[in-house]
Design a protein around this motif. Structure first.
Motif, mmCIF file in Angstrom:
data_model
loop_
_atom_site.group_PDB
_atom_site.id
_atom_site.type_symbol
_atom_site.label_atom_id
_atom_site.label_comp_id
_atom_site.label_asym_id
_atom_site.label_seq_id
_atom_site.Cartn_x
_atom_site.Cartn_y
_atom_site.Cartn_z
ATOM 1 N N ASP A 175 48.382 27.861 -46.214
ATOM 2 C CA ASP A 175 49.072 28.868 -45.415
ATOM 3 C C ASP A 175 48.152 29.564 -44.419
ATOM 4 O OD1 ASP A 175 51.783 28.957 -46.970
ATOM 5 O OD2 ASP A 175 50.217 29.007 -48.489
ATOM 6 N N GLY A 176 46.904 29.077 -44.319
ATOM 7 C CA GLY A 176 45.989 29.606 -43.324
ATOM 8 C C GLY A 176 45.146 30.782 -43.743
ATOM 9 N N PHE A 177 45.105 31.089 -45.035
ATOM 10 C CA PHE A 177 44.280 32.184 -45.528
ATOM 11 C C PHE A 177 42.893 31.671 -45.926
ATOM 12 C CE2 PHE A 177 48.706 33.254 -46.945
ATOM 13 C CZ PHE A 177 48.942 34.190 -45.946
ATOM 14 N N GLU A 178 41.885 32.505 -45.774
ATOM 15 C CA GLU A 178 40.545 32.132 -46.245
ATOM 16 C C GLU A 178 40.665 31.657 -47.683
ATOM 17 O OE1 GLU A 178 37.212 32.188 -48.482
ATOM 18 O OE2 GLU A 178 38.329 34.090 -48.597
ATOM 19 N N ASP A 201 40.313 42.363 -41.775
ATOM 20 C CA ASP A 201 39.862 41.006 -41.452
ATOM 21 C C ASP A 201 39.740 40.173 -42.730
ATOM 22 O OD1 ASP A 201 38.936 38.826 -39.986
ATOM 23 O OD2 ASP A 201 36.848 39.517 -40.012
ATOM 24 N N PRO A 202 40.856 39.982 -43.440
ATOM 25 C CA PRO A 202 40.788 39.272 -44.723
ATOM 26 C C PRO A 202 40.404 37.813 -44.606
ATOM 27 C CG PRO A 202 43.067 39.582 -44.069
ATOM 28 C CD PRO A 202 42.233 40.363 -43.101
ATOM 29 N N ASN A 203 40.582 37.226 -43.423
ATOM 30 C CA ASN A 203 40.343 35.795 -43.250
ATOM 31 C C ASN A 203 39.063 35.478 -42.486
ATOM 32 O OD1 ASN A 203 42.790 34.941 -44.572
ATOM 33 N ND2 ASN A 203 43.879 35.700 -42.766
ATOM 34 N N PHE A 204 38.182 36.471 -42.344
ATOM 35 C CA PHE A 204 36.896 36.268 -41.661
ATOM 36 C C PHE A 204 37.091 35.747 -40.237
ATOM 37 C CE2 PHE A 204 35.652 36.444 -46.068
ATOM 38 C CZ PHE A 204 34.406 37.052 -46.043
ATOM 39 N N GLU A 205 38.073 36.276 -39.562
ATOM 40 C CA GLU A 205 38.302 35.869 -38.181
ATOM 41 C C GLU A 205 37.325 36.546 -37.224
ATOM 42 O OE1 GLU A 205 43.081 34.953 -38.342
ATOM 43 O OE2 GLU A 205 42.410 37.032 -38.215
ATOM 44 N N ARG A 206 36.831 37.742 -37.629
ATOM 45 C CA ARG A 206 35.874 38.465 -36.794
ATOM 46 C C ARG A 206 34.555 38.728 -37.502
ATOM 47 N NH1 ARG A 206 40.755 40.737 -36.424
ATOM 48 N NH2 ARG A 206 40.194 42.481 -37.780
ATOM 49 N N THR A 207 34.506 38.395 -38.785
ATOM 50 C CA THR A 207 33.323 38.637 -39.600
ATOM 51 C C THR A 207 32.625 37.320 -39.908
ATOM 52 O OG1 THR A 207 34.544 40.438 -40.669
ATOM 53 C CG2 THR A 207 32.492 39.729 -41.731
ATOM 54 N N PRO A 208 31.292 37.237 -39.754
ATOM 55 C CA PRO A 208 30.583 36.002 -40.142
ATOM 56 C C PRO A 208 30.859 35.677 -41.606
ATOM 57 C CG PRO A 208 29.137 37.468 -38.907
ATOM 58 C CD PRO A 208 30.378 38.264 -39.208
ATOM 59 N N TYR A 209 31.189 34.429 -41.859
ATOM 60 C CA TYR A 209 31.560 34.039 -43.222
ATOM 61 C C TYR A 209 30.343 33.939 -44.128
ATOM 62 C CZ TYR A 209 33.542 31.498 -47.155
ATOM 63 O OH TYR A 209 33.939 31.118 -48.417
ATOM 64 N N GLY A 234 29.451 34.292 -50.803
ATOM 65 C CA GLY A 234 29.335 35.293 -51.848
ATOM 66 C C GLY A 234 30.148 36.535 -51.540
ATOM 67 N N VAL A 235 30.136 36.947 -50.289
ATOM 68 C CA VAL A 235 30.936 38.101 -49.873
ATOM 69 C C VAL A 235 32.422 37.795 -50.017
ATOM 70 C CG1 VAL A 235 31.583 39.553 -47.901
ATOM 71 C CG2 VAL A 235 29.172 39.052 -48.350
ATOM 72 N N ALA A 236 32.817 36.592 -49.621
ATOM 73 C CA ALA A 236 34.220 36.199 -49.733
ATOM 74 C C ALA A 236 34.659 36.187 -51.195
ATOM 75 C CB ALA A 236 34.425 34.822 -49.108
ATOM 76 N N TYR A 237 33.797 35.695 -52.069
ATOM 77 C CA TYR A 237 34.121 35.704 -53.497
ATOM 78 C C TYR A 237 34.252 37.140 -53.987
ATOM 79 C CZ TYR A 237 33.809 34.717 -58.515
ATOM 80 O OH TYR A 237 34.060 34.652 -59.862
ATOM 81 N N GLY A 238 33.307 38.001 -53.576
ATOM 82 C CA GLY A 238 33.365 39.395 -53.972
ATOM 83 C C GLY A 238 34.644 40.073 -53.522
ATOM 84 N N ARG A 239 35.046 39.818 -52.285
ATOM 85 C CA ARG A 239 36.297 40.388 -51.795
ATOM 86 C C ARG A 239 37.481 39.963 -52.665
ATOM 87 N NH1 ARG A 239 36.705 39.518 -45.248
ATOM 88 N NH2 ARG A 239 34.813 40.632 -44.588
ATOM 89 N N SER A 240 37.522 38.669 -52.995
ATOM 90 C CA SER A 240 38.657 38.163 -53.775
ATOM 91 C C SER A 240 38.684 38.741 -55.186
ATOM 92 C CB SER A 240 38.625 36.634 -53.824
ATOM 93 O OG SER A 240 37.599 36.140 -54.690
#
Length: 322
Positions: free
Chosen positions: A122-125, A169-177, A180-186
């Motif tokens: 569905d296009g989500f990170e 910016d839940p999908n890192f569209e403006r934030t460098p991916y 570890g940060v993405a895992y932390g967010r989830s």
């Protein structure tokens, strides 16, 4: 709350003396690791478990070992569910509603960790979409099937300490991916989801809690490079040594799944509802520095206002209101 259980407690120790005959439990991610052990322990104590898996064939190969330990009417049924596809999530919940039988507990166990940058169907990170949004839609769509007095257990992680959710910016569209940060967010999202679900359902006697299973060697680390995990452990051990503490030790899978089944059936609902738990205990909110293996939850992960904001944003992203 008093408890004789701790980090070394196993699933069977936690469930000792508890007869789950007649109980129905929905567990996501029963094709590996914690999900398999959670299902095994519940079935071995008499529960009827509906286990979901993205790869049902893989789960079926492990199911015989789970069913072989069934006692007092316990059993395991498998169903296909891909949390990275909301179409799959909705189809799965439709099947459960067609069946119509209630659940005494739902354990949102499935997840991915530190994946390369990618997107769900569905296009989500990938990590936010799978770990949080997939479960958010799945659990909310089956919420009416949770019996009064039932519980929701959402698997989180100390990884939540890495990052708060980013609702803009839940999908890192403006934030460098950063994986570890993405895992932390989830994982922060998992905790916040449990907090708000508990607030919304406690009046009907349904309570929700988030749990950290501990660090266990399972397939969850399959997206990490072979030496990456070793470097993480080396870093942890260096910090522990600086604090004068013994070296890190992995939990067994049974020890890791213990907090899930403890929160679902052994702990008092009023103690764990809306809380974050680890090592079969409710964790305290810690504001200052946290050692690598020190217990504690960050305040932003259990903040009620933050939980309500995430709920609203999640409904917006999923295109469905609950």
């Amino acid at each position: 709350m008093t408890s004789s259980f701790g980090a070394a407690s196993s699933t069977d120790e936690v469930l000792s003396g508890i007869d789950l005959s007649g109980k129905r439990v929905l567990v996501t991610g029963v094709s590996a690791g914690l999900g398999v052990e959670t299902a095994r322990a519940l079935v071995a104590h008499g529960a009827q478990v509906v286990g979901t898996a993205r790869d049902v064939a893989k789960a079926e190969r492990l199911a015989a070992g789970i069913r072989a330990q069934a006692l007092n009417g316990g059993g395991l049924t498998l169903m296909a569910l891909d949390l990275a596809s909301l179409a799959s999530v909705r189809a799965g919940t439709d099947r459960l509603h067609s069946d119509g039988r209630p659940f005494d507990a739902v354990i949102a166990n499935a997840g991915v960790m530190r994946t390369s940058f990618g997107h769900t169907a569905d296009g989500f990170e990938t990590q936010f979409g799978t770990n949080h949004l997939g479960h958010f839609v799945f659990v909310n769509r089956v919420a009416s099937l949770i019996a009064p007095g039932g519980r929701l257990v959402v698997l989180a992680s100390t990884g939540h300490r890495t990052s708060d959710v980013d609702l803009d910016d839940p999908n890192f569209e403006r934030t460098p991916y950063d994986p570890g940060v993405a895992y932390g967010r989830s994982k922060t999202a998992n905790i916040l989801f449990a907090v708000e679900f508990d607030r919304r359902h406690r009046a009907s006697g349904v309570r929700a809690t988030a749990v950290h299973p501990g660090v266990i060697k399972t397939e969850l680390d399959r997206h990490m490079k072979s030496d990456e995990y070793d470097k993480v452990i080396e870093h942890i051990n260096a910090q522990l040594a600086a604090e004068g503490r013994p070296p890190f030790q992995f939990k067994t899978v049974s020890q890791g799944a213990a907090t899930s089944v403890w929160a679902a059936f052994a702990a008092r609902a009023e103690d764990v509802g809306g809380r974050y738990c680890e090592d079969c205990h409710v964790s305290e909110i810690v504001q200052g520095p946290l050692g690598p293996m020190s217990p504690g939850v960050r305040s932003y992960a259990v903040d009620p206002e933050r939980a309500r904001a995430l709920w609203a944003r999640s409904e917006e992203l999923a295109g469905e209101r609950f």
